[in-house]
Scaffold this motif. Structure first.
Motif, PDB file in Angstrom:
ATOM      1  N   ALA A   1       0.801  -1.071  -0.162  1.00 50.80           N
ATOM      2  CA  ALA A   1       0.076   0.024   0.172  1.00 50.80           C
ATOM      3  C   ALA A   1       0.776   1.303  -0.045  1.00 50.80           C
ATOM      4  CB  ALA A   1      -0.736  -0.035   1.097  1.00 50.80           C
ATOM      5  N   ALA A   2       0.389   2.420  -0.563  1.00 51.36           N
ATOM      6  CA  ALA A   2       1.065   3.530  -0.464  1.00 51.36           C
ATOM      7  C   ALA A   2       0.158   4.753  -0.418  1.00 51.36           C
ATOM      8  CB  ALA A   2       1.640   3.755  -1.954  1.00 51.36           C
ATOM      9  N   LEU A   3       0.554   5.868  -0.142  1.00 48.63           N
ATOM     10  CA  LEU A   3      -0.534   6.864   0.213  1.00 48.63           C
ATOM     11  C   LEU A   3       0.399   8.280  -0.346  1.00 48.63           C
ATOM     12  CD1 LEU A   3      -2.989   8.045   1.735  1.00 48.63           C
ATOM     13  CD2 LEU A   3      -1.361   8.669   3.648  1.00 48.63           C
ATOM     14  N   TRP A   4      -0.379   9.026  -1.270  1.00 45.18           N
ATOM     15  CA  TRP A   4       0.095  10.274  -1.881  1.00 45.18           C
ATOM     16  C   TRP A   4      -0.925  11.258  -1.312  1.00 45.18           C
ATOM     17  CZ3 TRP A   4       1.759   9.817  -7.251  1.00 45.18           C
ATOM     18  CH2 TRP A   4       2.784   8.804  -7.338  1.00 45.18           C
ATOM     19  N   ILE A   5      -0.428  12.484  -0.691  1.00 40.83           N
ATOM     20  CA  ILE A   5      -1.331  13.485  -0.118  1.00 40.83           C
ATOM     21  C   ILE A   5      -0.941  14.683  -0.920  1.00 40.83           C
ATOM     22  CG2 ILE A   5      -1.990  15.048   1.600  1.00 40.83           C
ATOM     23  CD1 ILE A   5      -1.497  12.635   3.560  1.00 40.83           C
ATOM     24  N   PHE A   6      -1.770  15.548  -1.542  1.00 38.61           N
ATOM     25  CA  PHE A   6      -1.839  16.509  -2.500  1.00 38.61           C
ATOM     26  C   PHE A   6      -2.506  17.953  -1.710  1.00 38.61           C
ATOM     27  CE2 PHE A   6      -1.158  13.361  -5.200  1.00 38.61           C
ATOM     28  CZ  PHE A   6      -0.109  13.748  -5.833  1.00 38.61           C
ATOM     29  N   PHE A   7      -1.733  18.949  -1.407  1.00 41.87           N
ATOM     30  CA  PHE A   7      -2.330  19.966  -0.937  1.00 41.87           C
ATOM     31  C   PHE A   7      -1.902  20.952  -1.941  1.00 41.87           C
ATOM     32  CE2 PHE A   7      -1.040  18.132   2.914  1.00 41.87           C
ATOM     33  CZ  PHE A   7      -1.832  18.614   4.014  1.00 41.87           C
ATOM     34  N   SER A   8      -3.204  21.382  -2.695  1.00 40.45           N
ATOM     35  CA  SER A   8      -3.307  22.287  -3.744  1.00 40.45           C
ATOM     36  C   SER A   8      -3.918  23.576  -3.543  1.00 40.45           C
ATOM     37  CB  SER A   8      -4.027  21.406  -5.008  1.00 40.45           C
ATOM     38  OG  SER A   8      -4.172  22.489  -6.122  1.00 40.45           O
ATOM     39  N   ASP A   9      -3.395  24.478  -4.239  1.00 38.70           N
ATOM     40  CA  ASP A   9      -4.140  25.888  -4.190  1.00 38.70           C
ATOM     41  C   ASP A   9      -5.374  25.849  -5.071  1.00 38.70           C
ATOM     42  OD1 ASP A   9      -1.896  26.974  -2.834  1.00 38.70           O
ATOM     43  OD2 ASP A   9      -0.985  27.802  -4.478  1.00 38.70           O
ATOM     44  N   SER A  10      -5.529  24.936  -5.731  1.00 38.13           N
ATOM     45  CA  SER A  10      -6.851  24.933  -6.660  1.00 38.13           C
ATOM     46  C   SER A  10      -8.047  24.343  -6.027  1.00 38.13           C
ATOM     47  CB  SER A  10      -6.504  24.230  -8.074  1.00 38.13           C
ATOM     48  OG  SER A  10      -6.224  22.715  -7.828  1.00 38.13           O
ATOM     49  N   GLY A  11      -7.671  23.670  -5.071  1.00 42.25           N
ATOM     50  CA  GLY A  11      -8.968  23.144  -4.310  1.00 42.25           C
ATOM     51  C   GLY A  11      -9.119  23.612  -2.813  1.00 42.25           C
ATOM     52  N   GLU A  12     -10.360  23.453  -2.377  1.00 43.27           N
ATOM     53  CA  GLU A  12     -10.402  23.690  -0.977  1.00 43.27           C
ATOM     54  C   GLU A  12      -9.968  22.954   0.204  1.00 43.27           C
ATOM     55  OE1 GLU A  12     -14.301  24.746   2.063  1.00 43.27           O
ATOM     56  OE2 GLU A  12     -14.612  24.206  -0.163  1.00 43.27           O
ATOM     57  N   TYR A  13      -9.794  21.611  -0.307  1.00 43.42           N
ATOM     58  CA  TYR A  13      -9.126  20.763   0.738  1.00 43.42           C
ATOM     59  C   TYR A  13      -8.058  19.924   0.216  1.00 43.42           C
ATOM     60  CZ  TYR A  13     -13.326  21.329   3.727  1.00 43.42           C
ATOM     61  OH  TYR A  13     -14.252  22.076   4.473  1.00 43.42           O
ATOM     62  N   PRO A  14      -7.303  19.468   0.904  1.00 45.20           N
ATOM     63  CA  PRO A  14      -6.046  18.475   0.285  1.00 45.20           C
ATOM     64  C   PRO A  14      -6.796  17.223  -0.077  1.00 45.20           C
ATOM     65  CG  PRO A  14      -5.870  18.740   2.623  1.00 45.20           C
ATOM     66  CD  PRO A  14      -7.048  19.416   2.356  1.00 45.20           C
ATOM     67  N   VAL A  15      -6.215  16.570  -1.042  1.00 46.12           N
ATOM     68  CA  VAL A  15      -6.546  15.307  -1.660  1.00 46.12           C
ATOM     69  C   VAL A  15      -5.579  14.098  -1.230  1.00 46.12           C
ATOM     70  CG1 VAL A  15      -7.026  14.027  -3.717  1.00 46.12           C
ATOM     71  CG2 VAL A  15      -7.684  16.333  -3.565  1.00 46.12           C
ATOM     72  N   ARG A  16      -6.083  13.038  -0.838  1.00 46.24           N
ATOM     73  CA  ARG A  16      -5.563  11.873  -0.273  1.00 46.24           C
ATOM     74  C   ARG A  16      -5.670  10.681  -1.791  1.00 46.24           C
ATOM     75  NH1 ARG A  16      -7.118  10.642   5.044  1.00 46.24           N
ATOM     76  NH2 ARG A  16      -5.406  12.057   5.667  1.00 46.24           N
ATOM     77  N   LEU A  17      -4.677  10.188  -2.194  1.00 44.94           N
ATOM     78  CA  LEU A  17      -4.696   9.219  -3.191  1.00 44.94           C
ATOM     79  C   LEU A  17      -4.292   8.010  -2.287  1.00 44.94           C
ATOM     80  CD1 LEU A  17      -4.392  11.694  -5.019  1.00 44.94           C
ATOM     81  CD2 LEU A  17      -3.902   9.809  -6.681  1.00 44.94           C
ATOM     82  N   GLU A  18      -4.953   6.747  -1.916  1.00 47.32           N
ATOM     83  CA  GLU A  18      -4.466   5.683  -1.737  1.00 47.32           C
ATOM     84  C   GLU A  18      -4.258   4.472  -2.690  1.00 47.32           C
ATOM     85  OE1 GLU A  18      -6.118   4.244   2.035  1.00 47.32           O
ATOM     86  OE2 GLU A  18      -7.078   6.350   2.442  1.00 47.32           O
ATOM     87  N   PHE A  19      -3.347   4.007  -2.700  1.00 45.19           N
ATOM     88  CA  PHE A  19      -2.837   2.721  -3.541  1.00 45.19           C
ATOM     89  C   PHE A  19      -2.651   1.526  -3.005  1.00 45.19           C
ATOM     90  CE2 PHE A  19      -0.931   6.752  -5.402  1.00 45.19           C
ATOM     91  CZ  PHE A  19      -1.245   6.671  -6.530  1.00 45.19           C
ATOM     92  N   PHE A  20      -3.245   0.253  -3.471  1.00 42.66           N
ATOM     93  CA  PHE A  20      -3.061  -0.762  -3.219  1.00 42.66           C
ATOM     94  C   PHE A  20      -2.378  -1.519  -4.525  1.00 42.66           C
ATOM     95  CE2 PHE A  20      -4.071  -5.409  -3.033  1.00 42.66           C
ATOM     96  CZ  PHE A  20      -3.778  -5.452  -1.585  1.00 42.66           C
ATOM     97  N   GLY A  21      -0.790  -1.600  -4.266  1.00 42.75           N
ATOM     98  CA  GLY A  21      -0.106  -2.229  -5.485  1.00 42.75           C
ATOM     99  C   GLY A  21       0.116  -0.907  -6.514  1.00 42.75           C
ATOM    100  N   ASN A  22      -0.261  -1.242  -7.490  1.00 39.86           N
ATOM    101  CA  ASN A  22      -0.143  -0.034  -8.613  1.00 39.86           C
ATOM    102  C   ASN A  22      -1.561   0.541  -9.091  1.00 39.86           C
ATOM    103  OD1 ASN A  22      -0.999  -2.303 -10.179  1.00 39.86           O
ATOM    104  ND2 ASN A  22       0.548  -1.965 -11.921  1.00 39.86           N
TER     105      ASN A  22
END
Length: 121
Positions: A2-23
């Motif tokens: 498993a992997a986790l990516w978190i993006f804090f973007s100026d284009s959105g109100e809240y940050p986004v969390r992408l969770e991966f299982f494998g690829n």
């Protein structure tokens, strides 16, 4: 794995969390950074870079990475051109409010014109 990516973007109100299982993407969620609780589940996410401090002096046109004899085949050329124009117009509006004294918008127009003048085969 498993992997986790978190993006804090100026284009959105809240940050986004992408969770991966494998690829594969397992989930895409907006979340509250204070509580870490999910706000909403998303089907897609657009990650927009912060271009406010972008220095275009050392950038190259995408086409410079290809050999001169590279053959490009485009389908639905009118759709491609209109899509490019639409994205350029949106970018131009976004940059209009910036205090841009370096002429970056004029350079982007020249790059777009170079792309548009490319012969379509």
């Amino acid at each position: 794995m498993a992997a986790l990516w978190i993006f804090f973007s100026d284009s959105g109100e809240y940050p986004v969390r992408l969770e991966f299982f494998g690829n594969e993407v397992d989930s895409i969620r907006q979340f509250d950074p204070d509580s870490q609780r999910s706000i909403s589940y998303l089907n897609t996410v657009r990650i927009v870079p912060d271009a406010t401090n972008l220095n275009l002096g050392d950038k190259e046109n995408l086409l410079t990475y290809f050999d001169e004899d590279t053959l490009f085949i485009f389908f639905n050329q009118s759709l491609i051109k209109s899509d490019i124009e639409e994205h350029f117009n949106k970018a131009e509006v976004a940059y209009k409010d910036l205090d841009d004294t370096s002429g970056q918008i004029d350079r982007r127009k020249r790059l777009l014109c170079q792309f548009q003048s490319t012969s379509w085969r």
